[in-house]
Design an enzyme around this catalytic site. Structure first.
Site, PDB file in Angstrom:
ATOM      1  N   LYS A 195     -13.729   1.112  10.924  1.00  0.00           N
ATOM      2  CA  LYS A 195     -12.479   1.695  11.417  1.00  0.00           C
ATOM      3  C   LYS A 195     -12.633   2.177  12.859  1.00  0.00           C
ATOM      4  CE  LYS A 195      -9.097   2.421   9.475  1.00  0.00           C
ATOM      5  NZ  LYS A 195      -7.840   1.625   9.443  1.00  0.00           N
TER       6      LYS A 195
ATOM      7  N   THR B 183      -8.640   6.790  10.497  1.00  0.00           N
ATOM      8  CA  THR B 183      -9.158   7.694   9.460  1.00  0.00           C
ATOM      9  C   THR B 183     -10.066   8.784  10.004  1.00  0.00           C
ATOM     10  OG1 THR B 183     -10.588   7.726   7.473  1.00  0.00           O
ATOM     11  CG2 THR B 183     -11.041   6.043   9.103  1.00  0.00           C
ATOM     12  N   ASP B 184     -10.167   9.865   9.244  1.00  0.00           N
ATOM     13  CA  ASP B 184     -11.111  10.941   9.527  1.00  0.00           C
ATOM     14  C   ASP B 184     -12.558  10.466   9.395  1.00  0.00           C
ATOM     15  OD1 ASP B 184     -10.133  10.775   6.742  1.00  0.00           O
ATOM     16  OD2 ASP B 184     -11.712  12.239   6.321  1.00  0.00           O
TER      17      ASP B 184
ATOM     18  N   TRP C  52      -7.221  11.697   3.519  1.00  0.00           N
ATOM     19  CA  TRP C  52      -6.969  12.010   2.113  1.00  0.00           C
ATOM     20  C   TRP C  52      -5.525  11.659   1.707  1.00  0.00           C
ATOM     21  CZ3 TRP C  52      -9.730  17.321   0.822  1.00  0.00           C
ATOM     22  CH2 TRP C  52     -11.036  17.276   1.332  1.00  0.00           C
TER      23      TRP C  52
ATOM     24  N   GLY D  88       0.810  -1.215   0.000  1.00  0.00           N
ATOM     25  CA  GLY D  88       0.000   0.000   0.000  1.00  0.00           C
ATOM     26  C   GLY D  88       0.843   1.264   0.000  1.00  0.00           C
TER      27      GLY D  88
ATOM     28  N   TYR E 273     -17.544   1.719   6.155  1.00  0.00           N
ATOM     29  CA  TYR E 273     -16.084   1.829   6.280  1.00  0.00           C
ATOM     30  C   TYR E 273     -15.718   2.576   7.558  1.00  0.00           C
ATOM     31  CZ  TYR E 273     -11.468   3.884   5.623  1.00  0.00           C
ATOM     32  OH  TYR E 273     -10.176   4.321   5.817  1.00  0.00           O
TER      33      TYR E 273
ATOM     34  N   ASP F 226      -3.631 -11.980   5.141  1.00  0.00           N
ATOM     35  CA  ASP F 226      -4.958 -11.357   5.070  1.00  0.00           C
ATOM     36  C   ASP F 226      -5.404 -11.039   6.489  1.00  0.00           C
ATOM     37  OD1 ASP F 226      -7.614 -10.646   4.815  1.00  0.00           O
ATOM     38  OD2 ASP F 226      -8.086 -12.215   3.359  1.00  0.00           O
TER      39      ASP F 226
END
Length: 292
Positions: A129, A101-102, A150, A10, A125, A36
């Site tokens: 998270k 994440t935001d 972002w 990633g 999502y 995974d």
């Protein structure tokens, strides 16, 4: 010090694997499909096999829209798998750095979100998270969670590369202008993680474990982000498509997005002395590489 990085292909994983680590650092990586996060047994086996001194989780189910119809898959990776990782690290006394994440926020706040604001995800999502954060906090005392937003890089799939591709193919682009946040270069996020690892390596007893926000400095919209990209495209190639501002309602997606993704990074700076560069500077650096 041996560091296990999960999600090496990633954007962030790649930056971590290619970063300039201090002498004496040994890196180990795990990547899909051999590894995974959502597959039972993989997490425990990886931690047992590598026996690291620290783990960085840079992997996640990130298909925001697809998650609306693949809830089980998103939850398996972002919540259940992360919970297994936290337990595996805690059982061996291994510190864990986990990236979030935001999208754990609903976007309704007037102003930047702090780490103490209640989460309220508006997508599968985001909910998965948020559940992963809870699992880390409950399962592994020695943790640092970095919420970012972002993310982009010169490699991998991201908004910057998509805009450059469309910019070369199209004469006009319509981009959402009522969602606010901070673009974050994966290289800057990796540098922040290196600084945190250095602190942990020096003396784990002094590390202020917990949740922190880590984004590029400043605020823009997706439209403003695209505008900066096309400005540089014009300077480098002479091509600049027309850019039209639209609303979120004009571009419906399966998953809802927070209108406000602004994150307050002051706690990270106070605790670790880390402040990411202005998003424009980092974007220009990545664009120089992509447009070379």
């Amino acid at each position: 010090m041996k560091i296990l990085i999960l999600g090496t292909p990633g954007q962030l994983g790649h930056e971590l694997m290619t970063a300039s680590w201090p002498a004496g650092t040994e890196l180990a990586g795990e990547a899909y499909p051999d590894f995974d996060m959502g597959r039972a047994g993989d997490v425990e086996a990886a931690v047992e096999r590598h026996a690291p001194d620290l783990v960085v989780n840079a992997t996640a189910y990130t298909a925001v829209d697809k998650a609306e119809s693949e809830r089980a898959a998103a939850w398996a990776v972002n919540a259940v798998g992360v919970g297994r990782l936290a337990a595996a690290c805690a059982g061996r006394g291994i510190p864990l750095i986990h990236v979030s994440t935001d999208y754990v926020f609903d976007g309704g706040k007037d102003g930047a979100y702090t780490e103490d604001d209640p989460v309220g995800p508006v997508s599968v999502y985001g909910a998965s998270k948020a559940a992963g954060e809870i699992a880390v906090c409950a399962g592994c005392a020695q943790h640092v969670i970095l919420r970012t937003s972002w993310v982009y890089a010169s490699h991998g799939a991201n908004f910057v590369k998509t805009m450059l591709r469309f910019g070369a193919e199209r004469d006009e682009m319509r981009v959402v202008a009522d969602q606010h946040g901070a673009p974050t270069a994966a290289s800057d996020l990796a540098a922040a993680i290196l600084a945190i690892v250095a602190r942990i390596r020096e003396n784990p007893a002094t590390v202020p474990w917990g949740i922190y926000h880590c984004t590029g400095a400043g605020v823009t919209t997706w439209h403003g982000f695209a505008e900066r990209i096309f400005q540089r495209l014009d300077q480098k190639t002479g091509r600049r498509p027309r850019l039209t501002a639209i609303t979120t309602a004009d571009y419906p997606t399966p998953a809802a997005r927070p209108a406000n993704s602004r994150l307050d990074n002051s706690r990270l700076q106070a605790a670790f002395g880390i402040a990411l560069p202005p998003w424009e500077e980092s974007l220009d650096r990545v664009l120089d590489t992509l447009l070379a």
